[in-house]
Motif scaffolding. Structure first.
Motif, short mmCIF file in Angstrom:
data_model
loop_
_atom_site.label_atom_id
_atom_site.label_comp_id
_atom_site.label_asym_id
_atom_site.label_seq_id
_atom_site.Cartn_x
_atom_site.Cartn_y
_atom_site.Cartn_z
N GLY A 103 0.78 -1.23 0.00
CA GLY A 103 0.00 0.00 0.00
C GLY A 103 0.81 1.28 0.00
N PHE A 104 2.13 1.19 -0.19
CA PHE A 104 2.94 2.39 -0.10
C PHE A 104 3.19 3.02 -1.48
CE2 PHE A 104 5.75 -1.27 -0.37
CZ PHE A 104 6.72 -0.90 -1.29
N ALA A 105 3.31 4.33 -1.50
CA ALA A 105 3.65 5.07 -2.71
C ALA A 105 5.15 5.29 -2.76
CB ALA A 105 2.92 6.40 -2.74
N VAL A 106 5.67 5.47 -3.99
CA VAL A 106 7.11 5.70 -4.18
C VAL A 106 7.31 6.96 -5.01
CG1 VAL A 106 9.28 4.75 -5.04
CG2 VAL A 106 7.53 3.21 -4.10
N PRO A 107 8.06 7.95 -4.51
CA PRO A 107 8.31 9.17 -5.29
C PRO A 107 9.35 8.92 -6.37
CG PRO A 107 9.49 9.27 -3.22
CD PRO A 107 8.66 7.99 -3.17
N GLY A 108 9.55 9.91 -7.22
CA GLY A 108 10.56 9.80 -8.25
C GLY A 108 11.97 9.94 -7.67
N ALA A 109 12.97 9.53 -8.48
CA ALA A 109 14.37 9.67 -8.07
C ALA A 109 14.77 11.14 -8.13
CB ALA A 109 15.26 8.85 -8.99
N SER A 110 15.76 11.50 -7.31
CA SER A 110 16.27 12.87 -7.30
C SER A 110 17.76 12.84 -7.02
CB SER A 110 15.55 13.72 -6.26
OG SER A 110 15.77 13.20 -4.95
N GLY A 111 18.47 13.87 -7.51
CA GLY A 111 19.89 14.01 -7.23
C GLY A 111 20.79 13.07 -7.99
N CYS A 112 20.32 12.48 -9.09
CA CYS A 112 21.08 11.45 -9.79
C CYS A 112 21.92 12.03 -10.92
CB CYS A 112 20.14 10.39 -10.36
SG CYS A 112 19.11 9.59 -9.11
N GLY A 113 23.25 11.89 -10.83
CA GLY A 113 24.15 12.32 -11.89
C GLY A 113 24.53 13.77 -11.79
N LEU A 114 25.54 14.16 -12.60
CA LEU A 114 25.98 15.56 -12.60
C LEU A 114 24.90 16.46 -13.16
CD1 LEU A 114 29.68 15.08 -13.76
CD2 LEU A 114 28.81 15.45 -11.44
N ASN A 115 24.30 16.04 -14.27
CA ASN A 115 23.16 16.77 -14.82
C ASN A 115 21.91 16.10 -14.26
OD1 ASN A 115 21.15 17.99 -16.34
ND2 ASN A 115 22.46 18.18 -18.15
N VAL A 116 21.57 16.47 -13.04
CA VAL A 116 20.59 15.69 -12.28
C VAL A 116 19.23 15.63 -12.95
CG1 VAL A 116 21.73 16.04 -10.08
CG2 VAL A 116 20.06 17.72 -10.86
N GLY A 117 18.86 16.66 -13.66
CA GLY A 117 17.55 16.64 -14.30
C GLY A 117 17.43 15.54 -15.34
N LEU A 118 18.46 15.38 -16.17
CA LEU A 118 18.41 14.37 -17.23
C LEU A 118 18.47 12.96 -16.66
CD1 LEU A 118 20.69 15.92 -20.01
CD2 LEU A 118 18.20 15.71 -19.99
N ILE A 119 19.38 12.73 -15.73
CA ILE A 119 19.51 11.39 -15.15
C ILE A 119 18.26 11.02 -14.38
CG2 ILE A 119 20.84 9.93 -13.59
CD1 ILE A 119 22.40 10.50 -16.03
#
Length: 319
Positions: A249-265
């Protein structure tokens, strides 16, 4: 110390048993970080290596309105599904203290290192599986470099981000009812992801609420303060074993802080993995849970020093 009557002793056992049953949560996804060196403890104290007996809330428990206990829950195998990715889990170790209040509520006290420690898990397919192929040119370039196994490998580490909360004593002895809430985040580690790639955060954690799928087997042992088994001992330990546990029953948010260009990764990881993922699309399964709870057999006989006695006994068992 005066001995209790059989009737009083059974009542005490029953009360401790009900609290212990809360902890039949097996402890959750076996993704975790390495812990600092832990003490070796004698006898019946052996599993309780991180019980926060010296925490102010535990020491202040008087044995009347507030009763202190130590909890350990372990699991050897299981799996966790986040969005479209399933990871096989390894060993877990969940430890914390509980101050049981006279009104039936319980306050969780986490160790300084966090409640959850467990083996890291390897993400199937590594970085290739996590974000490749991609229609983002930069990501496509990264994917073409991943023939090196070291660059491709991803480990996932589940970390506590706050103390567990929301005990339900009744749920601990029943099936299909959430027992406790455990806020966590998952640290994805790979040279190309950088050091700050997480799923979930302290401010927006994944909150796991495991429940029993079957009734655990019950056992109880009495022991001396130093851990030596003794039917007349001032300490008692509850063992709850063998119950499978689950949370879907749990929700999972998106990934964050991944890679040097964090938005793309971030975008590539989320797109391939299916994150964020709403409740109902994720699941945690623990194939076997071994849960132990230790506390004073008759805390009312050491009022107002129950917390101090528990701490003294725990330290006396350190080898």
């Amino acid at each position: 110390m005066p001995r209790l009557s059989t009737r009083t002793r059974i009542s005490t056992r029953t009360r401790i048993s009900a609290v212990a049953a809360l902890t039949a949560l097996g402890t959750l996804a076996s993704l975790g970080g390495a812990s600092a060196a832990e003490p070796a403890l004698n006898g019946q104290w052996a599993p309780f290596t991180r019980c926060p007996v010296d925490a102010p809330a535990m020491l202040a428990a008087d044995g009347s309105d507030r009763t202190p206990q130590c909890v350990v829950s372990t699991s050897a195998t299981g799996s966790i599904k986040l969005g479209k990715t399933t990871v096989v889990t390894g060993r877990t170790n969940l430890q914390f203290g509980v101050v049981q209040n006279a009104d039936g509520t319980g306050t969780v006290v986490a160790p300084p290192s966090g409640a959850l420690v467990a083996d890291s898990a390897t993400v199937p397919g590594g970085l290739l599986g996590l974000m490749c192929p991609s229609d983002i040119p930069v990501i496509t370039g990264i994917c073409q470099t991943l023939s090196d196994a070291k660059l491709n490998k991803i480990t996932a580490t589940m970390e506590s981000v706050g103390a567990p909360y929301a005990f339900d004593q009744t749920a601990g002895v029943l099936k299909d009812m959430p027992i406790i809430a455990l806020p966590v985040r998952i640290h994805l580690q790979n040279p190309l992801l950088g050091d700050h790639c997480y799923i979930g955060s302290a401010s927006a954690p994944i909150v796991l609420r495991p429940k029993n799928l079957d009734y655990p087997a019950f056992g109880m042992t009495f022991f001396k303060g130093d851990g030596t088994v003794d039917e007349a001992g001032e300490m008692s330990r509850i063992d709850l074993t063998g119950a499978p546990q689950n949370d879907n029953g749990f929700a999972v948010p998106g990934a964050s802080g991944c890679g040097l260009n964090v938005g793309l990764i971030n975008a590539a990881v989320n797109a391939k993995t299916g994150l964020p993922s709403a409740a109902g699309n994720n699941s945690l399964t623990l194939n076997n849970a071994q849960t132990f709870l230790a506390g004073l057999t008759a805390p009312g006989t050491v009022v107002p020093d129950a917390g101090k006695v528990l701490a003294r006994d725990w330290h006396s068992a350190v080898r």
